[in-house]
Design a protein around this motif. Structure first.
Motif, short mmCIF file in Angstrom:
data_model
loop_
_atom_site.label_atom_id
_atom_site.label_comp_id
_atom_site.label_asym_id
_atom_site.label_seq_id
_atom_site.Cartn_x
_atom_site.Cartn_y
_atom_site.Cartn_z
N MET A 133 0.83 -1.21 0.00
CA MET A 133 0.00 0.00 0.00
C MET A 133 0.86 1.25 0.00
SD MET A 133 -3.04 1.26 -0.04
CE MET A 133 -3.89 2.80 0.35
N GLY A 134 1.94 1.23 0.83
CA GLY A 134 2.83 2.37 0.88
C GLY A 134 3.52 2.63 -0.44
N HIS A 135 3.94 1.54 -1.12
CA HIS A 135 4.60 1.70 -2.41
C HIS A 135 3.63 2.25 -3.45
CE1 HIS A 135 7.16 0.90 -5.85
NE2 HIS A 135 6.18 0.20 -6.40
N TRP A 136 2.39 1.74 -3.46
CA TRP A 136 1.39 2.23 -4.41
C TRP A 136 1.11 3.71 -4.17
CZ3 TRP A 136 -3.25 4.68 -3.87
CH2 TRP A 136 -4.04 4.78 -5.02
N TRP A 137 0.98 4.10 -2.89
CA TRP A 137 0.71 5.50 -2.57
C TRP A 137 1.84 6.39 -3.05
CZ3 TRP A 137 -3.18 8.41 -0.57
CH2 TRP A 137 -2.85 9.66 -0.06
N GLN A 138 3.07 5.96 -2.83
CA GLN A 138 4.22 6.76 -3.21
C GLN A 138 4.35 6.88 -4.73
OE1 GLN A 138 6.15 8.33 -1.02
NE2 GLN A 138 7.51 9.23 -2.55
N SER A 139 4.15 5.77 -5.44
CA SER A 139 4.38 5.76 -6.89
C SER A 139 3.21 6.32 -7.68
CB SER A 139 4.67 4.34 -7.36
OG SER A 139 3.59 3.47 -7.08
N ASN A 140 1.99 6.24 -7.16
CA ASN A 140 0.81 6.67 -7.92
C ASN A 140 0.22 8.00 -7.46
OD1 ASN A 140 -0.06 4.22 -9.78
ND2 ASN A 140 0.58 3.34 -7.83
N ILE A 141 0.51 8.42 -6.26
CA ILE A 141 -0.07 9.66 -5.74
C ILE A 141 1.00 10.71 -5.46
CG2 ILE A 141 -1.43 10.71 -3.91
CD1 ILE A 141 -3.05 8.91 -5.72
N VAL A 142 2.00 10.36 -4.69
CA VAL A 142 2.98 11.34 -4.25
C VAL A 142 3.93 11.73 -5.38
CG1 VAL A 142 4.84 11.84 -2.62
CG2 VAL A 142 2.84 10.52 -1.87
N GLU A 143 4.58 10.74 -6.01
CA GLU A 143 5.57 11.04 -7.04
C GLU A 143 4.99 11.76 -8.26
OE1 GLU A 143 7.66 7.51 -8.02
OE2 GLU A 143 8.68 7.37 -6.06
N PRO A 144 3.80 11.38 -8.76
CA PRO A 144 3.24 12.13 -9.90
C PRO A 144 2.68 13.51 -9.51
CG PRO A 144 2.35 9.88 -9.77
CD PRO A 144 3.03 10.16 -8.48
N GLY A 145 2.74 13.86 -8.24
CA GLY A 145 2.23 15.16 -7.81
C GLY A 145 0.72 15.23 -7.71
N LYS A 146 0.06 14.08 -7.44
CA LYS A 146 -1.40 14.06 -7.39
C LYS A 146 -1.95 14.26 -5.98
CE LYS A 146 -2.11 11.07 -11.41
NZ LYS A 146 -2.69 9.79 -11.89
N LEU A 147 -1.08 14.38 -4.98
CA LEU A 147 -1.56 14.53 -3.62
C LEU A 147 -2.42 15.79 -3.44
CD1 LEU A 147 -1.69 13.51 -0.75
CD2 LEU A 147 0.50 14.64 -0.29
N PRO A 148 -2.01 16.96 -3.98
CA PRO A 148 -2.90 18.13 -3.86
C PRO A 148 -4.26 17.92 -4.51
CG PRO A 148 -0.68 18.83 -4.45
CD PRO A 148 -0.71 17.33 -4.57
N LEU A 149 -4.28 17.22 -5.64
CA LEU A 149 -5.56 16.95 -6.30
C LEU A 149 -6.43 16.05 -5.44
CD1 LEU A 149 -7.26 17.36 -8.85
CD2 LEU A 149 -6.16 15.33 -9.83
N LEU A 150 -5.83 15.05 -4.80
CA LEU A 150 -6.58 14.17 -3.91
C LEU A 150 -7.11 14.94 -2.70
CD1 LEU A 150 -7.55 11.37 -3.03
CD2 LEU A 150 -5.29 10.99 -2.01
#
Length: 254
Positions: free
Chosen positions: A1-18
């Protein structure tokens, strides 16, 4: 889960959108809960009416959207500031779109049938943002391979074809399919292929002398509306509350 969060949300810069989407949905839910309590006369909440003027929550919503939007542009997609601005923008957007129907009609239609348009716009907006979070790109460019992306002609062609499908769906009166089709081209393709709504621009232009096509369009629209009108109204009532019934006309004197 942590790897998915990092690679799909944090690294692409999608955290602000979420964060913006979460704040948007939560704000809409809280706002509707409060307005329904005010309508029922329950709880400590009341309308804000300084000097006898009803201040709608779209007013602070516009301010928060402007502050959060400009702040997000200035801060980029990383860091704490970007996240804070995204939350501020999401709260403002939730307040604004909750009263979308009031802006559209320039009238207080919050608890009327026209007020249902606010619920539709909120649901559609949340769905589109969720699709973007899941990796869908506008007009189907996410389906272009790496080799095709190197060719400007391939990308332009993909944009042009997908945009044509969206426009045809829109002209056929399939607004929801056209909007979703900007992110999921297959939806726009289905809307472009199917019969137009009988009141659409497409039907008035191309079905004028095609009586069989016009009859089929009317029949299909009737069956579609009968099938989905009830579930859609119940869903809107569940989210946004039941609109007020229009007053009955005065009885005629004998």
């Amino acid at each position: 889960m942590g790897h998915w969060w990092q690679s799909n949300i944090v690294e692409p810069g999608k955290l602000p959108l979420l964060l913006a989407l979460s704040a948007f949905v939560l704000t809409f839910a809280v706002t509707r809960t409060i307005t329904r309590m005010i309508r029922a006369g329950k709880g400590p909440f009341r309308n804000i009416t300084p000097g006898g003027v009803h201040i709608h929550h779209v007013v602070p919503g516009v301010v928060l959207s402007v502050v959060g939007g400009f702040g997000a542009v200035a801060s980029g997609r990383q860091g704490v500031t970007a996240g804070v601005c995204a939350v501020v923008f999401g709260i403002g957007a939730g307040l604004v779109l909750d009263e979308f129907a009031l802006i559209l009609h320039l009238d207080d239609v919050y608890w009327t049938e026209e007020g249902r348009q606010s619920v539709e716009v909120v649901v559609l907006t949340a769905s589109l943002v969720l699709l973007v979070l899941l990796g869908f790109s506008p007009l189907g460019v996410d389906g272009v391979s790496d080799d095709e992306q190197q060719s400007r002609l391939s990308v332009i062609t993909t944009y042009a074809i997908s945009f044509c499908f969206v426009l045809i769906s829109l002209f056929k009166g399939k607004t929801r399919m056209a909007v979703v089709g900007t992110l999921v081209p297959i939806v726009a393709l289905i809307g472009a292929i199917r019969l137009a709504r009988p009141t659409s621009l497409w039907a008035r232009r191309f079905y004028r002398n095609r009586h069989r096509a016009r009859s089929r369009a009317v029949l299909r629209a009737y069956h579609h509306d009968v099938r989905w009108a009830g579930p859609r109204r119940r869903f809107q009532d569940l989210i946004g509350g039941t609109p007020d019934r229009p007053p009955l006309p005065p009885a005629r004197k004998p």
